[in-house]
Design an enzyme around this catalytic site. Structure first.
Site, mmCIF file in Angstrom:
data_model
loop_
_atom_site.group_PDB
_atom_site.id
_atom_site.type_symbol
_atom_site.label_atom_id
_atom_site.label_comp_id
_atom_site.label_asym_id
_atom_site.label_seq_id
_atom_site.Cartn_x
_atom_site.Cartn_y
_atom_site.Cartn_z
ATOM 1 N N ILE A 290 19.839 46.012 65.973
ATOM 2 C CA ILE A 290 20.499 46.970 66.858
ATOM 3 C C ILE A 290 20.507 46.472 68.293
ATOM 4 O O ILE A 290 21.517 46.533 68.999
ATOM 5 C CB ILE A 290 19.807 48.344 66.775
ATOM 6 C CG1 ILE A 290 19.944 48.920 65.356
ATOM 7 C CG2 ILE A 290 20.426 49.311 67.780
ATOM 8 C CD1 ILE A 290 21.351 49.228 64.942
ATOM 9 N N GLU A 313 10.054 35.016 70.483
ATOM 10 C CA GLU A 313 10.643 33.907 71.245
ATOM 11 C C GLU A 313 11.946 33.423 70.606
ATOM 12 O O GLU A 313 12.952 33.214 71.290
ATOM 13 C CB GLU A 313 9.643 32.757 71.326
ATOM 14 C CG GLU A 313 10.147 31.551 72.101
ATOM 15 C CD GLU A 313 9.184 30.381 72.029
ATOM 16 O OE1 GLU A 313 9.178 29.570 72.964
ATOM 17 O OE2 GLU A 313 8.446 30.282 71.027
ATOM 18 N N ALA A 364 15.296 49.804 72.035
ATOM 19 C CA ALA A 364 15.525 49.541 70.609
ATOM 20 C C ALA A 364 14.324 48.885 69.944
ATOM 21 O O ALA A 364 14.330 48.687 68.729
ATOM 22 C CB ALA A 364 16.762 48.649 70.438
ATOM 23 N N ILE A 406 16.368 54.744 70.713
ATOM 24 C CA ILE A 406 17.023 54.631 69.407
ATOM 25 C C ILE A 406 16.036 55.121 68.357
ATOM 26 O O ILE A 406 14.975 54.525 68.152
ATOM 27 C CB ILE A 406 17.453 53.182 69.114
ATOM 28 C CG1 ILE A 406 18.662 52.782 69.965
ATOM 29 C CG2 ILE A 406 17.820 53.028 67.648
ATOM 30 C CD1 ILE A 406 18.339 52.383 71.349
ATOM 31 N N LYS A 410 14.609 58.890 59.500
ATOM 32 C CA LYS A 410 13.290 59.013 58.877
ATOM 33 C C LYS A 410 12.318 59.806 59.741
ATOM 34 O O LYS A 410 11.208 60.128 59.316
ATOM 35 C CB LYS A 410 12.738 57.618 58.566
ATOM 36 C CG LYS A 410 13.540 56.905 57.476
ATOM 37 C CD LYS A 410 13.061 55.502 57.253
ATOM 38 C CE LYS A 410 13.866 54.845 56.139
ATOM 39 N NZ LYS A 410 15.313 54.765 56.441
ATOM 40 N N SER A 452 21.541 45.210 58.862
ATOM 41 C CA SER A 452 20.388 44.921 59.715
ATOM 42 C C SER A 452 19.340 44.176 58.899
ATOM 43 O O SER A 452 19.460 44.018 57.685
ATOM 44 C CB SER A 452 19.795 46.228 60.249
ATOM 45 O OG SER A 452 19.240 46.987 59.191
ATOM 46 N N THR A 473 14.831 51.285 44.009
ATOM 47 C CA THR A 473 13.557 51.995 43.834
ATOM 48 C C THR A 473 13.657 53.176 42.880
ATOM 49 O O THR A 473 12.729 53.461 42.129
ATOM 50 C CB THR A 473 13.017 52.488 45.188
ATOM 51 O OG1 THR A 473 14.019 53.299 45.822
ATOM 52 C CG2 THR A 473 12.678 51.313 46.091
ATOM 53 N N GLU A 550 8.078 56.488 50.905
ATOM 54 C CA GLU A 550 9.521 56.594 50.727
ATOM 55 C C GLU A 550 9.871 57.914 50.055
ATOM 56 O O GLU A 550 9.132 58.417 49.211
ATOM 57 C CB GLU A 550 10.023 55.419 49.867
ATOM 58 C CG GLU A 550 11.517 55.253 49.873
ATOM 59 C CD GLU A 550 11.928 53.953 49.184
ATOM 60 O OE1 GLU A 550 12.916 53.350 49.624
ATOM 61 O OE2 GLU A 550 11.263 53.549 48.217
#
Length: 647
Positions: A290, A313, A364, A406, A410, A452, A473, A550
């Site tokens: 993002i 880095e 972000a 951001i 969840k 992403s 899952t 989850e």
């Protein structure tokens, strides 16, 4: 013989072309006189031979001047044919002039007949050689159908003919009225009859080449192509072609937007530009999925300076290199400042903001991978909660005008530490917004981002290419999805709209069932699903069970009364928040528990705060669990083994 000719040096090929043209031009002049004089065997006089010789030599000179012999015959195009037309016209004119000057009788119709024959002979020899050279190669190419009979489709067909991999055999149109027409020597068929014609032309691949403003419903189109179980790919977007980032024949897998199956959110460009132009902007987590896209879009709004704040880095090196190239190519004139640092270091954040006069911060930087944060509770809370707190406090002290966090879906009624830590970060910002008024804090909450790091789409694609299985899952797991550019546009839009403490949420349409997404990808890559009913299928979907923390369904709103905003696809959530005193107490409790490395107290603190946190299991931190094991007796250790994460 043909191969020997093709392997000759370029200069030898040009000499052969010149000799061939001289011969066919002499034949054209002789044939023109024979047809005009109605003689089966016209015998030219010495004067006629002289006129013909001068005309041919003049014509060869014109062809050389026009560059005809620089054209590669196998790639002969419209420009070469126009060159032949110009040369033949000059040659016909020369025949008239020479006949007049040398007093040689040349009937008026002869130059016209000669011009027509000369064009047929000169162009015909080249087209014939091109066909001989290309035809074997065309047979060896993979036959493909092009969906889209507009300019993009025709450009793709032309490019593929020159390439070595694909052979266009068919155009597919959404307009039934164009059925059974011909475009660029290829038949056009309606999408309604595609199945029949794919088999007829032995099509092995479908390429999408839709014009930018074609108005085609891509979701409906893909739903019609999916049952065919033929690989479906696409060509680069118009913006990539115009910027030179790709070529029309750079075939690629379907874009994430295609799999998403809905129109992306469009920001109000004027409002966003007004909030960024000539400003000093900082993006934390600038090297992430993002963060990097935010940087790309912010850069094109021409801020005065852009600070890239990143702890990795290599990620910082990559995004700085890319942004430098964009900055130079598009002559944007933005000052870029790549800085290494972590948001948990308050003094570093404040120093950076003060040095570069930061006016707007887009935060972000976060740990967002649910199982990893479950296994690293303290680090997740430090980065997501305290990182947000320290960065926000630094922004207040420096006098930053706007601060945008951001967040994630969840954070709504979380069942995992990652979601609870992001909800706590929201509460921290809302508390700070109440405590002061100098810095405007806004929060942007959205669903899963396709493409992403950690996204299911590239994971599924790799698993399909490896022959499967695809791992999901749970058969009923459902998620909201959006693209990285779309998420970034929403963040920029919300950052310009916020007045203080709001939680902005995108109207993301209908959620997507992950198993259905996996099946769609299997079919659109030309494969079939392997099931008990279809044991000969290609790719199997395996259900591995829900991971720690989850849940089956994600939500975007805690309350049920969202408010509209100036943007039709952005809502504003009205949710309970904590006073700054309450927030401060929770932060102090988390600090003490973190320093003591007491993961259970950290989890309990998040659960007792008004985050809505309802863990669906025990503490899963790997270090904590192993420390607990070391302190237990053998009987107690055996009792908790089943609760520990399996490696």
């Amino acid at each position: 013989m043909l191969i020997t000719f093709l392997n000759l040096p370029r200069v030898h090929k040009r000499l052969i072309s010149v000799a061939s043209d001289m011969i066919v031009l002499f034949v054209a002049i002789w044939a023109a006189f024979s047809l005009r004089l109605e003689q089966d065997l016209w015998i030219p006089t010495r004067e006629h031979i002289l006129v013909a010789a001068i005309t041919v030599v003049f014509t060869i000179g014109v062809f050389i001047r026009l560059g005809l012999y620089r054209a590669v015959i196998r790639f002969l195009g419209d420009k070469a044919l126009m060159t032949i037309i110009y040369g033949v016209a000059a040659s016909s004119l020369a025949l008239i002039v020479l006949g007049y000057m040398l007093q040689v009788p040349v009937p008026r119709s002869v130059p016209i007949i000669y011009g027509a024959l000369a064009f047929l002979f000169v162009s015909g020899t080249r087209l014939g050689i091109r066909m001989l050279v290309n035809h074997p190669n065309q047979r060896n190419k993979e036959p493909v159908a092009i969906v889209g009979a507009g300019e993009t489709g025709m450009a793709l067909a032309s490019a593929l003919r020159q390439g070595t991999e694909y052979r266009p055999v068919l155009f597919v149109t959404m307009d039934r009225a164009n059925h059974k027409t011909m475009i660029d020597d290829l038949p056009v068929v309606s999408i309604d009859l595609i199945s029949k014609h794919l088999a007829r032309y032995n099509v092995r691949r479908i390429l999408l080449a839709l014009d930018l403003y074609s108005g085609v419903d891509r979701k409906q189109l893909l739903s019609r192509l999916e049952p065919l179980e033929i690989p479906v790919q696409t060509v680069p977007s118009v913006s990539e072609l115009l910027s030179g980032q790709a070529r029309i024949n750079d075939i690629r897998d379907l874009e994430i937007e295609d799999l998403l199956g809905r129109d992306p959110v469009r920001p109000d460009a004027a409002v966003v530009a007004a909030s960024l132009f000539d400003k000093s902007v900082m993006v934390s987590g600038a090297g992430g999925s993002i963060g990097s896209e935010l940087c790309r879009q912010i850069l094109r709004h021409k801020p005065r300076s852009l600070v890239l704040f990143e702890r990795s880095e290599y990620s910082l090196y990559k995004i700085e290199r890319e942004l430098k190239r964009i900055n130079e190519v598009e002559s944007l004139g933005v000052e870029l400042h790549p800085l290494l640092g972590s948001v948990v270091h308050r003094r570093r954040c404040e120093s950076v903001m003060r040095t570069f006069g930061i006016q707007t911060v887009y935060h972000a930087a976060a740990y967002k991978h649910v199982p990893l944060v479950e296994h690293n509770v303290i680090e997740g809370v430090q980065n997501n909660v305290f990182g947000t707190y320290h960065l926000a406090e630094a922004a207040i002290d420096v006098g930053v005008e706007r601060f945008v966090l951001i967040s994630t879906d969840k954070a709504v009624r979380p069942t995992n530490v990652m979601g609870a830590s992001k909800r706590m970060a929201e509460l921290v910002l809302q508390g700070l917004a109440e405590r002061q008024a100098s810095t405007v804090f806004s929060i942007v909450r959205f669903g899963n981002v396709l493409g992403s790091s950690g996204s299911v789409v590239p994971l599924f694609r790799d698993q399909i290419r490896d022959g499967g299985p695809i791992t999901v899952t749970h058969p009923e797991i459902i998620r909201y999805f959006m693209t990285i550019p779309e998420a970034s546009q929403l963040v920029l839009q919300a950052g310009s709209m916020g007045a203080g403490g709001e939680v902005f949420v995108l109207d993301m349409g209908e959620p997507v069932k992950i198993a259905d997404l996996a099946r769609k990808m299997i079919h659109l890559m030309g494969l079939s699903e392997k099931t008990e009913e279809a044991p000969d299928g290609d790719i199997e979907i395996v259900y591995t069970g829900l991971r720690p923390g989850e849940k089956l369904f994600e939500e975007l709103l805690i309350s049920d009364n969202p408010q509209g905003t100036a943007h039709p696809r952005i809502m504003m959530a009205k949710e309970a928040f904590m006073s700054w005193k309450e927030v401060e107490k929770v932060l102090n409790d988390l600090t003490r528990a973190s320093h003591a490395f007491d993961c259970k107290t950290v989890v309990d603190t998040l659960r007792h705060a008004p985050t809505g946190f309802a863990p669906n299991g025990d503490v899963e931190d790997l270090v904590w669990c192993n420390q607990i094991q070391d302190r237990l007796s053998p009987i107690e250790r055996k009792a908790v083994v089943h609760q520990l994460p399996q490696s």
